[in-house]
Design a protein around this motif. Structure first.
Motif, PDB file in Angstrom:
ATOM      1  N   TRP A  77       0.855  -1.180   0.000  1.00 31.95           N
ATOM      2  CA  TRP A  77       0.000   0.000   0.000  1.00 31.95           C
ATOM      3  C   TRP A  77       0.892   1.231   0.000  1.00 31.95           C
ATOM      4  O   TRP A  77       1.720   1.400   0.888  1.00 31.95           O
ATOM      5  CB  TRP A  77      -0.895   0.020   1.238  1.00 31.95           C
ATOM      6  CG  TRP A  77      -1.909  -1.068   1.280  1.00 31.95           C
ATOM      7  CD1 TRP A  77      -1.889  -2.184   2.075  1.00 31.95           C
ATOM      8  CD2 TRP A  77      -3.117  -1.149   0.504  1.00 31.95           C
ATOM      9  NE1 TRP A  77      -2.993  -2.957   1.847  1.00 31.95           N
ATOM     10  CE2 TRP A  77      -3.766  -2.349   0.880  1.00 31.95           C
ATOM     11  CE3 TRP A  77      -3.695  -0.331  -0.463  1.00 31.95           C
ATOM     12  CZ2 TRP A  77      -4.981  -2.745   0.318  1.00 31.95           C
ATOM     13  CZ3 TRP A  77      -4.898  -0.720  -1.030  1.00 31.95           C
ATOM     14  CH2 TRP A  77      -5.520  -1.908  -0.642  1.00 31.95           C
ATOM     15  N   VAL A  78       0.739   2.066  -1.018  1.00 36.13           N
ATOM     16  CA  VAL A  78       1.517   3.294  -1.132  1.00 36.13           C
ATOM     17  C   VAL A  78       0.545   4.453  -0.933  1.00 36.13           C
ATOM     18  O   VAL A  78      -0.383   4.637  -1.722  1.00 36.13           O
ATOM     19  CB  VAL A  78       2.216   3.389  -2.493  1.00 36.13           C
ATOM     20  CG1 VAL A  78       3.005   4.686  -2.596  1.00 36.13           C
ATOM     21  CG2 VAL A  78       3.141   2.186  -2.690  1.00 36.13           C
ATOM     22  N   VAL A  79       0.758   5.220   0.110  1.00 33.27           N
ATOM     23  CA  VAL A  79      -0.235   6.185   0.562  1.00 33.27           C
ATOM     24  C   VAL A  79       0.365   7.586   0.613  1.00 33.27           C
ATOM     25  O   VAL A  79       1.442   7.795   1.154  1.00 33.27           O
ATOM     26  CB  VAL A  79      -0.774   5.791   1.955  1.00 33.27           C
ATOM     27  CG1 VAL A  79      -1.788   6.813   2.451  1.00 33.27           C
ATOM     28  CG2 VAL A  79      -1.389   4.399   1.900  1.00 33.27           C
ATOM     29  N   ASP A  80      -0.355   8.530   0.024  1.00 33.24           N
ATOM     30  CA  ASP A  80      -0.057   9.951   0.211  1.00 33.24           C
ATOM     31  C   ASP A  80      -1.130  10.466   1.165  1.00 33.24           C
ATOM     32  O   ASP A  80      -2.244  10.769   0.743  1.00 33.24           O
ATOM     33  CB  ASP A  80      -0.133  10.682  -1.129  1.00 33.24           C
ATOM     34  CG  ASP A  80       0.311  12.132  -1.033  1.00 33.24           C
ATOM     35  OD1 ASP A  80       0.741  12.543   0.061  1.00 33.24           O
ATOM     36  OD2 ASP A  80       0.211  12.848  -2.048  1.00 33.24           O
ATOM     37  N   PRO A  81      -0.831  10.521   2.470  1.00 32.83           N
ATOM     38  CA  PRO A  81      -1.908  10.768   3.435  1.00 32.83           C
ATOM     39  C   PRO A  81      -2.742  12.008   3.114  1.00 32.83           C
ATOM     40  O   PRO A  81      -3.974  11.955   3.140  1.00 32.83           O
ATOM     41  CB  PRO A  81      -1.157  10.905   4.762  1.00 32.83           C
ATOM     42  CG  PRO A  81       0.085  10.097   4.578  1.00 32.83           C
ATOM     43  CD  PRO A  81       0.469  10.311   3.150  1.00 32.83           C
ATOM     44  N   VAL A  82      -2.072  13.117   2.835  1.00 30.83           N
ATOM     45  CA  VAL A  82      -2.801  14.326   2.438  1.00 30.83           C
ATOM     46  C   VAL A  82      -2.026  14.986   1.297  1.00 30.83           C
ATOM     47  O   VAL A  82      -1.068  15.713   1.519  1.00 30.83           O
ATOM     48  CB  VAL A  82      -2.968  15.324   3.603  1.00 30.83           C
ATOM     49  CG1 VAL A  82      -3.886  16.476   3.176  1.00 30.83           C
ATOM     50  CG2 VAL A  82      -3.542  14.637   4.836  1.00 30.83           C
ATOM     51  N   GLY A  83      -2.438  14.693   0.071  1.00 33.62           N
ATOM     52  CA  GLY A  83      -1.856  15.371  -1.072  1.00 33.62           C
ATOM     53  C   GLY A  83      -2.321  16.824  -1.084  1.00 33.62           C
ATOM     54  O   GLY A  83      -3.510  17.095  -1.049  1.00 33.62           O
ATOM     55  N   GLY A  84      -1.369  17.751  -1.117  1.00 34.80           N
ATOM     56  CA  GLY A  84      -1.753  19.153  -0.997  1.00 34.80           C
ATOM     57  C   GLY A  84      -2.025  19.552   0.436  1.00 34.80           C
ATOM     58  O   GLY A  84      -2.897  20.373   0.715  1.00 34.80           O
ATOM     59  N   ASN A  85      -1.263  18.974   1.349  1.00 33.71           N
ATOM     60  CA  ASN A  85      -1.464  19.223   2.781  1.00 33.71           C
ATOM     61  C   ASN A  85      -1.395  20.719   3.103  1.00 33.71           C
ATOM     62  O   ASN A  85      -2.152  21.225   3.947  1.00 33.71           O
ATOM     63  CB  ASN A  85      -0.401  18.454   3.577  1.00 33.71           C
ATOM     64  CG  ASN A  85      -0.826  18.158   5.005  1.00 33.71           C
ATOM     65  OD1 ASN A  85      -1.787  18.713   5.515  1.00 33.71           O
ATOM     66  ND2 ASN A  85      -0.088  17.265   5.648  1.00 33.71           N
ATOM     67  N   LEU A  86      -0.510  21.441   2.430  1.00 31.71           N
ATOM     68  CA  LEU A  86      -0.437  22.891   2.638  1.00 31.71           C
ATOM     69  C   LEU A  86      -1.778  23.555   2.325  1.00 31.71           C
ATOM     70  O   LEU A  86      -2.215  24.472   3.028  1.00 31.71           O
ATOM     71  CB  LEU A  86       0.651  23.503   1.756  1.00 31.71           C
ATOM     72  CG  LEU A  86       2.098  23.401   2.240  1.00 31.71           C
ATOM     73  CD1 LEU A  86       3.036  23.882   1.137  1.00 31.71           C
ATOM     74  CD2 LEU A  86       2.320  24.202   3.506  1.00 31.71           C
ATOM     75  N   HIS A  87      -2.422  23.100   1.253  1.00 31.58           N
ATOM     76  CA  HIS A  87      -3.714  23.672   0.895  1.00 31.58           C
ATOM     77  C   HIS A  87      -4.742  23.431   1.998  1.00 31.58           C
ATOM     78  O   HIS A  87      -5.548  24.316   2.313  1.00 31.58           O
ATOM     79  CB  HIS A  87      -4.206  23.064  -0.416  1.00 31.58           C
ATOM     80  CG  HIS A  87      -3.476  23.566  -1.615  1.00 31.58           C
ATOM     81  ND1 HIS A  87      -3.804  23.179  -2.897  1.00 31.58           N
ATOM     82  CD2 HIS A  87      -2.432  24.424  -1.741  1.00 31.58           C
ATOM     83  CE1 HIS A  87      -3.011  23.779  -3.761  1.00 31.58           C
ATOM     84  NE2 HIS A  87      -2.158  24.530  -3.076  1.00 31.58           N
ATOM     85  N   ALA A  88      -4.723  22.232   2.566  1.00 24.46           N
ATOM     86  CA  ALA A  88      -5.650  21.954   3.655  1.00 24.46           C
ATOM     87  C   ALA A  88      -5.411  22.902   4.831  1.00 24.46           C
ATOM     88  O   ALA A  88      -6.360  23.432   5.422  1.00 24.46           O
ATOM     89  CB  ALA A  88      -5.514  20.492   4.106  1.00 24.46           C
ATOM     90  N   LEU A  89      -4.139  23.117   5.160  1.00 22.97           N
ATOM     91  CA  LEU A  89      -3.817  23.997   6.282  1.00 22.97           C
ATOM     92  C   LEU A  89      -4.276  25.428   6.045  1.00 22.97           C
ATOM     93  O   LEU A  89      -4.726  26.109   6.964  1.00 22.97           O
ATOM     94  CB  LEU A  89      -2.315  23.989   6.545  1.00 22.97           C
ATOM     95  CG  LEU A  89      -1.698  22.725   7.141  1.00 22.97           C
ATOM     96  CD1 LEU A  89      -0.197  22.905   7.280  1.00 22.97           C
ATOM     97  CD2 LEU A  89      -2.317  22.391   8.484  1.00 22.97           C
TER      98      LEU A  89
END
Length: 258
Positions: A77-89
């Motif tokens: 399993w290859v996971v990008d937990p939050v792609g665009g994490n900066l955008h979420a913040l």
């Protein structure tokens, strides 16, 4: 690949999207930024890891979103937990949660969920791409002068040579395409290529976090190659994902810069 495994993955990713802890906090110090990024990644991983590894006993787990190169044999399993994490913040809409299953070095399943729009892209190798259970396909354009093109800064870098090459590619593409966007996360932009909303995307790097959306774009009909025109692999150093009618022209623009 069983429908049950795909449905389990979709449910897990959607659940993880509800757990983001620092949405719109807009940190103003390096310490707060780092803490917010980690809190979001941890919240998603806490949901996904136990559910997905239990759904596929013996599978490995990889959240090194900036990793690259070959992967070990077996199921991962290859996971990008939050792609665009900066955008979420910072309260922007372009962020997602992406998961791929890599089997013996080849992606076989991908799910990318965009919580703020409720869109979930899914792909299984050889079975096409769905958006909220409806098939999607890449653009049918053949005229580069009408192309909507995109690239992104896949990972932070202050390397002068890399910055010059990225800028030169954008400048070159602007002389041919209708519109050029430079934006992150890359996975979000690849999903838009899959849906036919954008026409092509290029990258000078090829990271773990790209595996799921590349499969989504491929299964929607995109031609995906490295920047020499060879078929994309997870070991490629860069790539172009484009509508088939635009790929050759876009590759001619980018190849001298690769």
């Amino acid at each position: 690949m069983t429908n049950e495994l795909l449905e389990t993955t979709i449910a897990a990713v959607r659940e993880a999207g509800t757990r983001i802890r620092t949405l719109g906090t807009r940190p103003t110090t390096a310490e707060a930024l780092t803490a917010g990024l980690k809190a979001n990644d941890d919240a998603v991983t806490e949901v996904l890891e136990p559910l997905l590894t239990a759904a596929l006993p013996g599978s490995g787990w990889n959240t090194d979103e900036h990793g690259e190169g070959p992967m070990p044999a077996g199921d991962w399993w290859v996971v990008d937990p939050v792609g665009g994490n900066l955008h979420a913040l910072y309260g922007l809409a372009d962020w997602n949660i992406g998961v791929s299953l890599v089997r013996d070095g080849r992606p076989v399943l991908a799910v990318l969920h965009i919580p703020l729009t409720g869109e979930t892209f899914t792909a299984v190798a050889g079975e096409g791409t769905l958006l909220n259970d409806e098939p999607v396909h890449v653009s049918t354009k053949t005229d580069m002068s009408l192309a909507l093109a995109v690239t992104g800064q896949a990972r932070p870098t202050r390397d002068p040579a890399a910055a010059r090459r990225a800028g030169a590619a954008i400048t070159a593409m602007m002389q041919h395409a209708l519109y050029v966007r430079a934006s992150v996360p890359v996975g979000h932009q690849l999903a838009q290529v899959a849906a036919g909303r954008l026409d092509l995307l290029w990258q000078f790097d090829n990271l773990r976090s790209h595996i799921a959306p590349v499969l989504i774009a491929q299964e929607a009909g995109a031609t995906v190659t490295d920047l020499d025109g060879k078929p994309w692999q997870i070991t490629s150093t860069g790539y172009l994902a484009a509508a088939p009618g635009l790929h050759a022209a876009a590759l001619d623009i980018l190849r001298p810069l690769s």
